[in-house]
Write a protein that holds these residues in place. Structure first.
Motif, PDB file in Angstrom:
ATOM      1  N   ALA A  94      -4.980  -7.034  -3.735  1.00  0.00           N
ATOM      2  CA  ALA A  94      -5.614  -8.482  -4.090  1.00  0.00           C
ATOM      3  C   ALA A  94      -4.297  -9.236  -4.647  1.00  0.00           C
ATOM      4  O   ALA A  94      -4.503 -10.347  -4.569  1.00  0.00           O
ATOM      5  CB  ALA A  94      -6.407  -7.920  -5.270  1.00  0.00           C
ATOM      6  N   ILE A  95      -3.336  -8.714  -5.656  1.00  0.00           N
ATOM      7  CA  ILE A  95      -2.491  -9.391  -6.331  1.00  0.00           C
ATOM      8  C   ILE A  95      -1.641  -9.862  -5.177  1.00  0.00           C
ATOM      9  O   ILE A  95      -1.094 -11.402  -4.974  1.00  0.00           O
ATOM     10  CB  ILE A  95      -1.405  -8.530  -7.374  1.00  0.00           C
ATOM     11  CG1 ILE A  95      -2.440  -8.074  -8.256  1.00  0.00           C
ATOM     12  CG2 ILE A  95      -0.512  -9.308  -7.587  1.00  0.00           C
ATOM     13  CD1 ILE A  95      -1.744  -7.012  -9.109  1.00  0.00           C
ATOM     14  N   PHE A  96      -1.068  -9.202  -4.161  1.00  0.00           N
ATOM     15  CA  PHE A  96      -0.047  -9.556  -3.006  1.00  0.00           C
ATOM     16  C   PHE A  96      -0.778 -10.573  -1.803  1.00  0.00           C
ATOM     17  O   PHE A  96      -0.179 -11.650  -1.935  1.00  0.00           O
ATOM     18  CB  PHE A  96       0.241  -8.308  -2.243  1.00  0.00           C
ATOM     19  CG  PHE A  96       1.339  -8.777  -1.062  1.00  0.00           C
ATOM     20  CD1 PHE A  96       2.480  -8.843  -1.316  1.00  0.00           C
ATOM     21  CD2 PHE A  96       0.522  -9.120   0.011  1.00  0.00           C
ATOM     22  CE1 PHE A  96       3.283  -9.302  -0.221  1.00  0.00           C
ATOM     23  CE2 PHE A  96       1.505  -9.533   1.271  1.00  0.00           C
ATOM     24  CZ  PHE A  96       2.855  -9.662   1.061  1.00  0.00           C
ATOM     25  N   GLY A  97      -2.171 -10.377  -1.750  1.00  0.00           N
ATOM     26  CA  GLY A  97      -2.785 -11.171  -1.108  1.00  0.00           C
ATOM     27  C   GLY A  97      -3.304 -12.536  -1.747  1.00  0.00           C
ATOM     28  O   GLY A  97      -2.908 -13.746  -1.038  1.00  0.00           O
ATOM     29  N   THR A  98      -3.686 -12.627  -2.873  1.00  0.00           N
ATOM     30  CA  THR A  98      -3.924 -14.021  -3.515  1.00  0.00           C
ATOM     31  C   THR A  98      -2.560 -14.713  -3.725  1.00  0.00           C
ATOM     32  O   THR A  98      -2.577 -15.937  -3.515  1.00  0.00           O
ATOM     33  CB  THR A  98      -4.478 -13.511  -4.995  1.00  0.00           C
ATOM     34  OG1 THR A  98      -5.733 -12.589  -4.881  1.00  0.00           O
ATOM     35  CG2 THR A  98      -4.786 -14.785  -5.589  1.00  0.00           C
ATOM     36  N   LEU A  99      -1.614 -14.116  -4.114  1.00  0.00           N
ATOM     37  CA  LEU A  99      -0.320 -14.703  -4.302  1.00  0.00           C
ATOM     38  C   LEU A  99       0.000 -15.555  -2.767  1.00  0.00           C
ATOM     39  O   LEU A  99       0.522 -16.458  -2.676  1.00  0.00           O
ATOM     40  CB  LEU A  99       0.599 -14.223  -4.775  1.00  0.00           C
ATOM     41  CG  LEU A  99       0.744 -14.127  -6.292  1.00  0.00           C
ATOM     42  CD1 LEU A  99       1.018 -15.628  -6.888  1.00  0.00           C
ATOM     43  CD2 LEU A  99      -0.577 -13.807  -6.957  1.00  0.00           C
ATOM     44  N   ALA A 100      -0.214 -14.646  -1.674  1.00  0.00           N
ATOM     45  CA  ALA A 100       0.372 -14.891  -0.479  1.00  0.00           C
ATOM     46  C   ALA A 100      -0.221 -16.061   0.102  1.00  0.00           C
ATOM     47  O   ALA A 100       0.122 -17.034   0.858  1.00  0.00           O
ATOM     48  CB  ALA A 100       0.438 -13.910   0.312  1.00  0.00           C
ATOM     49  N   VAL A 101      -1.803 -16.356  -0.333  1.00  0.00           N
ATOM     50  CA  VAL A 101      -2.542 -17.307   0.456  1.00  0.00           C
ATOM     51  C   VAL A 101      -2.145 -18.707  -0.395  1.00  0.00           C
ATOM     52  O   VAL A 101      -2.234 -19.804   0.061  1.00  0.00           O
ATOM     53  CB  VAL A 101      -3.779 -17.023   0.214  1.00  0.00           C
ATOM     54  CG1 VAL A 101      -4.860 -18.055   0.217  1.00  0.00           C
ATOM     55  CG2 VAL A 101      -4.519 -15.777   1.065  1.00  0.00           C
ATOM     56  N   ARG A 114      -1.314   6.041  -6.072  1.00  0.00           N
ATOM     57  CA  ARG A 114      -1.860   6.092  -4.594  1.00  0.00           C
ATOM     58  C   ARG A 114      -3.362   6.022  -5.012  1.00  0.00           C
ATOM     59  O   ARG A 114      -3.951   6.429  -3.730  1.00  0.00           O
ATOM     60  CB  ARG A 114      -1.288   7.348  -3.976  1.00  0.00           C
ATOM     61  CG  ARG A 114       0.114   7.406  -3.808  1.00  0.00           C
ATOM     62  CD  ARG A 114       0.623   6.285  -3.263  1.00  0.00           C
ATOM     63  NE  ARG A 114       0.153   5.811  -1.818  1.00  0.00           N
ATOM     64  CZ  ARG A 114       0.896   6.381  -0.771  1.00  0.00           C
ATOM     65  NH1 ARG A 114       2.038   6.951  -0.756  1.00  0.00           N
ATOM     66  NH2 ARG A 114       0.276   5.946   0.435  1.00  0.00           N
ATOM     67  N   ASP A 115      -4.129   5.932  -6.059  1.00  0.00           N
ATOM     68  CA  ASP A 115      -5.422   6.266  -5.993  1.00  0.00           C
ATOM     69  C   ASP A 115      -5.875   4.627  -5.587  1.00  0.00           C
ATOM     70  O   ASP A 115      -5.532   3.536  -5.568  1.00  0.00           O
ATOM     71  CB  ASP A 115      -6.010   6.222  -7.374  1.00  0.00           C
ATOM     72  CG  ASP A 115      -5.518   5.080  -8.349  1.00  0.00           C
ATOM     73  OD1 ASP A 115      -6.265   4.260  -8.713  1.00  0.00           O
ATOM     74  OD2 ASP A 115      -4.266   5.079  -8.777  1.00  0.00           O
ATOM     75  N   PRO A 116      -7.474   4.998  -5.032  1.00  0.00           N
ATOM     76  CA  PRO A 116      -7.936   3.608  -4.182  1.00  0.00           C
ATOM     77  C   PRO A 116      -7.971   2.436  -5.105  1.00  0.00           C
ATOM     78  O   PRO A 116      -7.710   1.298  -4.840  1.00  0.00           O
ATOM     79  CB  PRO A 116      -9.364   4.171  -3.809  1.00  0.00           C
ATOM     80  CG  PRO A 116      -9.116   5.529  -3.546  1.00  0.00           C
ATOM     81  CD  PRO A 116      -8.157   6.024  -4.916  1.00  0.00           C
ATOM     82  N   ALA A 117      -8.313   2.555  -6.423  1.00  0.00           N
ATOM     83  CA  ALA A 117      -8.429   1.381  -7.453  1.00  0.00           C
ATOM     84  C   ALA A 117      -6.961   0.652  -7.495  1.00  0.00           C
ATOM     85  O   ALA A 117      -6.655  -0.650  -7.622  1.00  0.00           O
ATOM     86  CB  ALA A 117      -8.647   1.792  -8.539  1.00  0.00           C
ATOM     87  N   SER A 118      -5.951   1.567  -7.769  1.00  0.00           N
ATOM     88  CA  SER A 118      -4.464   0.877  -7.584  1.00  0.00           C
ATOM     89  C   SER A 118      -4.149   0.205  -6.317  1.00  0.00           C
ATOM     90  O   SER A 118      -3.465  -0.874  -6.440  1.00  0.00           O
ATOM     91  CB  SER A 118      -3.316   2.007  -8.187  1.00  0.00           C
ATOM     92  OG  SER A 118      -3.783   2.542  -9.227  1.00  0.00           O
ATOM     93  N   ILE A 119      -4.425   0.850  -5.279  1.00  0.00           N
ATOM     94  CA  ILE A 119      -4.082   0.192  -4.081  1.00  0.00           C
ATOM     95  C   ILE A 119      -4.710  -0.996  -3.812  1.00  0.00           C
ATOM     96  O   ILE A 119      -4.279  -2.223  -3.341  1.00  0.00           O
ATOM     97  CB  ILE A 119      -4.248   1.175  -2.804  1.00  0.00           C
ATOM     98  CG1 ILE A 119      -3.312   2.323  -2.945  1.00  0.00           C
ATOM     99  CG2 ILE A 119      -4.205   0.563  -1.570  1.00  0.00           C
ATOM    100  CD1 ILE A 119      -3.561   3.483  -1.835  1.00  0.00           C
ATOM    101  N   ALA A 120      -6.161  -1.115  -4.066  1.00  0.00           N
ATOM    102  CA  ALA A 120      -6.959  -2.301  -3.859  1.00  0.00           C
ATOM    103  C   ALA A 120      -6.357  -3.298  -4.918  1.00  0.00           C
ATOM    104  O   ALA A 120      -6.164  -4.588  -4.513  1.00  0.00           O
ATOM    105  CB  ALA A 120      -8.219  -2.040  -4.328  1.00  0.00           C
ATOM    106  N   ARG A 121      -5.943  -3.004  -5.968  1.00  0.00           N
ATOM    107  CA  ARG A 121      -5.369  -4.118  -7.086  1.00  0.00           C
ATOM    108  C   ARG A 121      -3.978  -4.462  -6.518  1.00  0.00           C
ATOM    109  O   ARG A 121      -3.929  -5.800  -6.736  1.00  0.00           O
ATOM    110  CB  ARG A 121      -5.111  -3.202  -8.535  1.00  0.00           C
ATOM    111  CG  ARG A 121      -4.203  -4.215  -9.546  1.00  0.00           C
ATOM    112  CD  ARG A 121      -4.274  -3.421 -10.629  1.00  0.00           C
ATOM    113  NE  ARG A 121      -3.237  -4.174 -11.789  1.00  0.00           N
ATOM    114  CZ  ARG A 121      -1.911  -4.065 -11.653  1.00  0.00           C
ATOM    115  NH1 ARG A 121      -1.454  -3.294 -10.678  1.00  0.00           N
ATOM    116  NH2 ARG A 121      -1.289  -4.609 -12.406  1.00  0.00           N
ATOM    117  N   VAL A 135       0.918  -1.177  -0.059  1.00  0.00           N
ATOM    118  CA  VAL A 135      -0.114  -0.087   0.142  1.00  0.00           C
ATOM    119  C   VAL A 135       0.689   1.250  -0.036  1.00  0.00           C
ATOM    120  O   VAL A 135       0.705   2.229  -0.668  1.00  0.00           O
ATOM    121  CB  VAL A 135      -0.917  -0.081   1.257  1.00  0.00           C
ATOM    122  CG1 VAL A 135      -1.690   1.316   1.311  1.00  0.00           C
ATOM    123  CG2 VAL A 135      -1.959  -1.118   1.177  1.00  0.00           C
ATOM    124  N   THR A 136       1.721   1.254   1.053  1.00  0.00           N
ATOM    125  CA  THR A 136       2.623   2.758   1.223  1.00  0.00           C
ATOM    126  C   THR A 136       3.595   2.769   0.102  1.00  0.00           C
ATOM    127  O   THR A 136       3.858   4.014  -0.329  1.00  0.00           O
ATOM    128  CB  THR A 136       3.128   2.584   2.410  1.00  0.00           C
ATOM    129  OG1 THR A 136       4.016   1.394   2.695  1.00  0.00           O
ATOM    130  CG2 THR A 136       2.221   2.397   3.585  1.00  0.00           C
TER     131      THR A 136
END
Length: 385
Positions: free
Chosen positions: A68-75, A58-65, A52-53
């Motif tokens: 999502a990429i980081f979290g999905t690959l981490a899981v 820094r727009d919400p859509a880019s941060i959410a994307r 995120v940081t």
């Protein structure tokens, strides 16, 4: 775990290049770090904060994307363990976060906080306790819990300057905060051991290398300073290696003068019992480990224990029973067929915790329902009959 944490932290340079593949690599390797060892769980949320940081946009859509990429690959690498833990205990991260997700509790788990423990167990001052994470870089020693059971190289302390000297970017400040966060979380969440905080080393190594490179160009005496620092760091490592070699003394085993079993027994004194059990007990036998710590690594039969040093299950079975036979029935109802114990420690524990009637019940149980099948030193392996 250290390798995966280092790869994940290194891949956070995606913030400079904007390459999504590096962000995906950071997520996947953070998940691998968590799947390998419980302290690797720290890397996932802390690196998610970096996703995120450090985002170039820094727009919400880019941060959410990015999340999502980081979290999905981490899981992905974590999923098998999360699913197994959930199915077996109801808690996907068991034995962590039992207060949030639930799961089987360990009886009599000590609740002494880390500050009290270090002050009274090791006689440390308030200043020594509060500087624990940083003293691991100076006085740490393998095999000594009072000295964090491991050592970091003090050269990495230079990394703490890496985010404040010169013009340092957002990534350097993030790595600095990451390393501080790991050290502080380990300090407050568990007994501080150097290996638990090893994820901080990758961030500090990067910061240290960047600062040394900065000094190489900025300091007129860098030709003297940098080799001296390198030599001191190498001498520190060599001294600790020599000290660890003396402690482990593997020469006799490596030369063949000592067998594998003899070598292991020097450090795990109940090892002959586990080897005997592995060869002779039925495959479905379940061994209760009493006052053997968490040393279940060499047992090839199912085993159970209460917590680090305990005979709680035996004590409770004696207290709740009305006869020696009922003690045997209670243990067998739990599936326990054998007991492996440090006899002096177990005896002292029960003598202190049981009243006179309960102690007589235990003695009757031990005399009529326990059959000693193997001993080694003060350790015994018993069959419940």
């Amino acid at each position: 775990m250290s390798m995966f944490a280092t790869l994940s932290i290194s891949a956070m340079r995606w913030s400079e290049s904007g390459r999504t593949s590096l962000l995906a690599l950071a997520g996947f390797t953070a998940g691998c770090a968590a799947a390998v060892k419980y302290n690797g769980y720290l890397t996932v949320p802390l690196l998610a904060i970096g996703a995120v940081t450090l985002s170039p946009r820094r727009d919400p859509a880019s941060i959410a994307r990015n999340l999502a990429i980081f979290g999905t690959l981490a899981v992905i690498p974590l999923a098998p363990w999360l699913l197994r833990n959930y199915l077996e205990t109801g808690n996907p991260v068991f034995p962590l976060m039992r207060g949030t997700f639930g799961g089987p509790a360990r009886a009599d788990t000590p609740s002494v906080d880390i500050i009290t423990k270090r002050r009274f167990l090791y006689g440390e001052s308030w200043l020594e306790v509060l500087t624990t994470p940083f003293r691991a870089f100076v006085i740490g020693r393998f095999g000594d819990p009072a000295r964090f059971d491991g050592s970091f190289n003090p050269l990495l302390l230079v990394g703490f300057l890496g985010a404040v000297i010169g013009r340092r970017g957002a990534k350097s400040r993030y790595l600095w905060l990451f390393s501080i966060a790991v050290l502080v979380l380990v300090f407050f969440l568990t007994t501080f051991r150097s290996r638990y905080a090893i994820a901080a080393l990758a961030a500090l190594a990067i910061l240290t290398a960047e600062l040394l490179e900065h000094w190489r160009h900025a300091l007129p005496r860098a030709r003297v300073l940098l080799p001296a620092l390198g030599a001191a760091a190498l001498a520190f490592n060599l001294w600790h290696f020599a000290d660890y070699w003396r402690t482990m003394s593997p020469a006799s085993y490596l030369s063949g003068r000592e067998s594998r079993a003899e070598y292991i027994t020097r450090f795990v004194p109940e090892y002959p019992l586990s080897e005997f059990a592995n060869r002779n007990l039925a495959p479905d036998a379940v061994v209760y480990l009493a006052f053997l710590g968490q040393r279940g690594y060499y047992w090839r039969r199912p085993y159970t224990y209460d917590y680090y040093y305990s005979g709680t299950s035996l004590r409770d079975a004696v207290r709740d029973a009305d006869s020696a036979a009922a003690v045997s029935d209670a243990l067998r109802t739990r599936g326990i067929s054998h007991i492996a114990a440090s006899a002096p420690l177990l005896g002292r524990y029960l003598k202190e915790d049981l009243d006179q009637a309960e102690m007589l019940r235990w003695q009757s149980f031990a005399a009529h329902h326990l059959r000693l099948i193997r001993t080694h030193g003060s350790f015994g392996l018993y069959e419940i009959i």
